[in-house]
Design an enzyme around this catalytic site. Structure first.
Site, short mmCIF file in Angstrom:
data_model
loop_
_atom_site.label_atom_id
_atom_site.label_comp_id
_atom_site.label_asym_id
_atom_site.label_seq_id
_atom_site.Cartn_x
_atom_site.Cartn_y
_atom_site.Cartn_z
N GLN A 228 -4.50 -7.80 38.58
CA GLN A 228 -4.44 -7.71 36.90
C GLN A 228 -3.64 -8.69 36.31
O GLN A 228 -3.67 -9.01 35.00
CB GLN A 228 -4.04 -6.27 36.57
N ARG A 375 -2.54 3.56 33.71
CA ARG A 375 -3.03 3.99 32.38
C ARG A 375 -2.13 4.24 31.30
O ARG A 375 -2.43 5.10 30.32
CB ARG A 375 -4.26 4.81 32.42
N CYS A 376 -0.96 3.71 31.34
CA CYS A 376 -0.03 4.02 30.29
C CYS A 376 0.94 2.76 30.24
O CYS A 376 0.96 1.86 31.02
CB CYS A 376 0.75 5.00 30.70
N GLU A 745 -4.95 3.01 26.93
CA GLU A 745 -4.53 4.37 27.50
C GLU A 745 -4.14 5.40 26.71
O GLU A 745 -3.86 6.35 27.30
CB GLU A 745 -3.30 3.93 28.55
#
Ligand code: CDP
Length: 790
Positions: A228, A375-376, A745
């Site tokens: 990523q 996802r945060c 997110e």
């Protein structure tokens, strides 16, 4: 440089700029099976790496014998930690400034830790050879409970670290203790909660992997990687392996989901690279599902205690939080260097707290390392969950309606920019507007009646609210860095002579739709149709430097950079247009896609005319071409927020619960592509629901990972996922060039508390105040029995 914020000018459907729900450009290749993922890449002469992993969670390594494996036809080499140590590669730095074993040399510290690498001509031979390796272990006591790990006399896990005498990996605090103590002294009531946000795993559809291709003649290293953050990885590789950075090219091809799991550096990447360097051939490593679940970046695992000081009328006076995080065997959390517990100290949430004090402690345990931003944004999920659970309980203790208690204490719109007691500066918001919208949509006023009617059918109905605020989009670089690399991001834009464009960015999407939304940003700014703009990310040789995509940071950073560079090119275009129209620059009006002479609507040039002229007919003294790069260092994080309301029903006989309604009202400022935003929210809600109800990883007392496959680790399918209803409010971000805030997110961050609060609400009359996630039917049933027993 033009960085002024302004609402983007409206574009036609043909241009497809900001605000248009155009279909995702990238989906064409994905739904036709034409995505090129890591494992689709096959290089000539490529070898394959498989890793032998420890069956024990804590053991000294007595002996490793690879002779039988080496004799297996097709095996090229067996790589041990000792062999790596000879090249200074047995240990590597983590993103949190700790060290992590690449291949174990002294002892293993979690089940699944990498011990030996086998390189072979096929993956099947490599896997067969693992069976032939003999490792003798001397088992040591296992610690899986972080609180036990911090007790005096606990077995020392990190005896490799000089001066380390216990299992503490960090201690950190935020806020002010003295003012918080004073606030508590003035309180009429103190409400507390103890809760655990369980260990979870992002479990992307595609597991992690790489192909390291080091050319022994040129010294050029091309590393294909499911990363990523390819640019940051290249720099860290240069630092760790001592390879000259200009010789390293990291290519992140199409990525099948990341969710934070593909941010860290994993031992497999390093072993494959070292093997390619030593053997002189490309080496591919691709994890199995179980390897992914047991050894790569987990998330959460926070044991949290919080206390809320209140007046009897519900006014919040102060917040105290004491938290222990389970960091596993190596402190490898992916988070900004300055913040030992990520941005968890945003746990004052959406409320106007005069005082707060947060103490966080991290423990080494015999579990896999990680602590990724699943996802945060760097541990904000835990923070949002904690405060929203606590506020709900406070409402019961004070006898005030939970929605009313929130409204009373929200940061008001006129308080922005708002300085939180733990050091954040929130940019903007209207929290009550979002809450009221969610309450109206769910029919909050009629809930008491709904509860009463359900009761007659043996069902307990509850409503749960979660009014969360996030802090996403790191930088600014003055506050945020990862392993010393400052957090900003970049965009490079070239408009070709024919008026089509290519935009390259330092971020790297893994399914978020950047190829579409970034094209829309440029379309809005330049009037070139989004369909004519190609977006590229992920190749370090061909994109500007950036910190990658995670923590909803892309829109706030590289998305902003795209808008700024497009504006700069528009300014240059104005000069060229003035030249073409033989008019003064000041006499030109801009309409999306063309410059028009003021008062003479028939005298105009299109952006496509200008693009051609930039290469064929530009004014004297003007640099040819229409191209530029912008590095964007945001002045602040962005602060999206929302209010979610869930209605659930519990079957009294079994403890089974199901969702009746879930309304999610989100505010992420200006929405670039409303359909993509809704897709992001649906995905986030599905994951939030899973975490609240079924998705977690645990360990037995011997340190065996329970959750090493999709039979034990329950990710949500369409079967159990409930229906979601979405709503929005729009508070543009005052400092973002197009007024956008991140959103990727939000729903994972905001929704778990809504579901758990709904279950607790259904049980509240019986005195139940907490059930830890995942709130399984068994746990609900147990809580109901406990309440009955008194
Ligand atoms: O960093 P990441 O891409 O995961 O998160 P994000 O910046 O929140 O963006 C997720 C997706 O939603 C991207 O395609 C964004 O461009 C899009 N988005 C949007 O259309 N409008 C917003 N206000 C925020 C994000």
């Amino acid at each position: 440089m033009t960085t002024t914020t302004g609402a983007p000018s409206a574009t036609t459907a043909e241009i497809g700029g900001i605000g248009h729900s155009i279909k995702r450009k990238e989906d064409d290749r994905f739904i036709h099976g034409q995505g090129r993922y890591l494992d689709d890449h096959v290089l000539p002469g490529m070898l394959h790496l498989a890793l032998l992993r420890s069956p024990l969670p804590h053991a000294r390594i007595v002996k490793i014998d690879t002779s039988e494996a080496e004799a297996l036809p097709g095996v090229v080499a067996c790589v041990t930690g000792e062999a790596l140590a000879a090249h200074g590669l047995a240990w590597m730095p983590t993103l949190s400034g700790d060290t992590q074993a690449v291949l174990a040399t002294d002892k293993v510290r979690f089940q699944g830790q990498e011990v030996v690498g086998v390189v072979a001509e096929s993956p099947y031979v490599a896997w067969d050879a693992l069976e032939l390796i003999d490792v003798e272990y001397d088992a040591l006591p296992t610690i899986i409970d972080p609180k036990a790990a911090l007790e005096d006399g606990a077995a020392l896990i990190r005896d490799d670290k000089e001066g380390q005498t216990d299992n503490s990996c960090y201690q950190w605090e935020a806020g002010d203790k003295a003012t918080t103590d004073q606030a508590f002294a003035a309180a009429d009531k103190v409400v507390s909660i103890d809760t655990h946000y369980p260990r979870s795993h992002p479990a992307p559809l595609e597991t992690c992997g790489c192909i390291a291709d080091l050319d022994p003649v040129t010294g050029q290293a091309t590393i294909y990687m499911t990363s990523q953050a390819p640019h940051a990885i290249r720099t860290l590789f240069a630092m760790v392996a001592g390879l000259p950075e200009e010789n390293i090219r990291v290519i992140s091809p199409d990525i099948g989901g990341g969710f934070g799991n593909k941010v860290p550096i994993y031992p497999g990447y390093v072993v494959a690279t070292a093997a390619s360097l030593l053997i002189g051939k490309p080496v591919k490593w691709v994890e199995t599902r179980t390897e992914n679940l047991i050894s790569t970046g987990f998330a959460r695992d926070y044991h949290m205690h919080a206390e809320l000081a209140l007046k009897n009328d519900g006014q919040m006076l102060g917040l105290k939080v004491d938290m222990v995080s389970d960091n596993g065997a190596f402190y490898a959390d992916a988070q900004p260097s300055k913040f030992k517990a990520g941005l968890f100290h945003v746990c004052t949430g959406s409320y106007n707290f005069p005082a707060a004090h947060v103490v966080t402690k991290g423990a080494y345990t015999n579990k896999a390392p990680g602590g990724v931003a699943y996802r945060c944004s760097f541990r904000i999920t835990e923070a949002a969950y904690l405060i929203e659970r606590l506020v709900q309980n406070a409402a019961y203790e004070l006898g005030i309606d939970p929605a009313e208690l929130r409204t009373k204490n929200f940061i008001r719109p006129d308080q922005f920019p708002y300085h939180s007691p733990t050091g954040f500066v929130y940019d903007s918001g209207d929290y009550d507007a979002a809450l009221q919208k969610a309450l109206d949509a769910i029919g909050y006023a009629g809930i008491a009646k709904e509860k009463e009617e359900a009761r007659k059918e043996g069902k307990l109905v509850g409503v749960g609210i979660s009014s969360f605020t996030e802090a996403v989009g790191a930088g600014p670089s003055k506050d945020y860095d990862i392993a010393g690399i400052k957090m900003f991001d970049s965009a490079e834009l070239r408009v070709h002579p024919t008026g089509k464009a290519i935009l390259k960015l330092g971020s790297r999407h893994q399914g978020q739709g950047h190829e579409t939304t970034y094209a829309q940003i440029v379309a809005s700014e330049l009037g070139i149709p989004a369909a004519d703009i190609t977006v590229r990310e992920g190749d370090t040789d061909n994109t500007p430097y950036g910190l990658g995509t995670y923590g909803s940071r892309s829109t706030p950073t590289s998305g902003a950079a795209a808008a700024v560079i497009a504006r700069q090119l528009r300014e240059k275009s104005r000069k060229i247009a003035a030249h073409l129209l033989e008019a003064s620059e000041d006499d030109l009006d801009w309409e999306p896609g063309k410059f028009v002479v003021k008062g003479a609507p028939d005298r105009s040039v299109t952006i496509q005319d200008v693009a051609l002229a930039a290469y064929t007919n530009y004014p004297d003294g003007t640099e040819p071409g229409l191209e530029g790069v912008h590095y964007y260092d945001p002045p602040n994080l962005t602060y999206p927020f929302g209010s979610y309301a869930a209605v659930i029903e519990i079957d009294e006989e079994t403890g089974q619960w199901k969702t009746r309604r879930m309304v999610a009202v989100d505010d992420c400022g200006v929405r670039i592509n409303p359909m993509i935003v809704e897709g992001q929210l649906h995905g986030g809600l599905a994951e939030g629901f899973a975490m609240s109800s079924m998705q977690f990883i645990t360990f037995d007392e011997d340190g065996n990972c329970i959750g090493s496959n999709f039979t034990d680790y329950l990710i949500p399918t369409s079967w159990e996922t409930p229906r979601f209803e979405l709503g929005e409010t729009v508070t543009p971000c005052p400092h973002h060039p197009i007024g956008a805030k991140g959103v990727g997110e939000s729903a994972t961050v905001g929704s778990p508390a809504a579901w758990v609060n709904a279950v607790i609400d259904a049980l509240a009359p019986t005195g139940v105040r907490n059930i830890d996630m995942p709130v399984t039917p068994a746990r609900v049933w147990e809580a109901m029995q406990g309440a009955k027993a008194g």
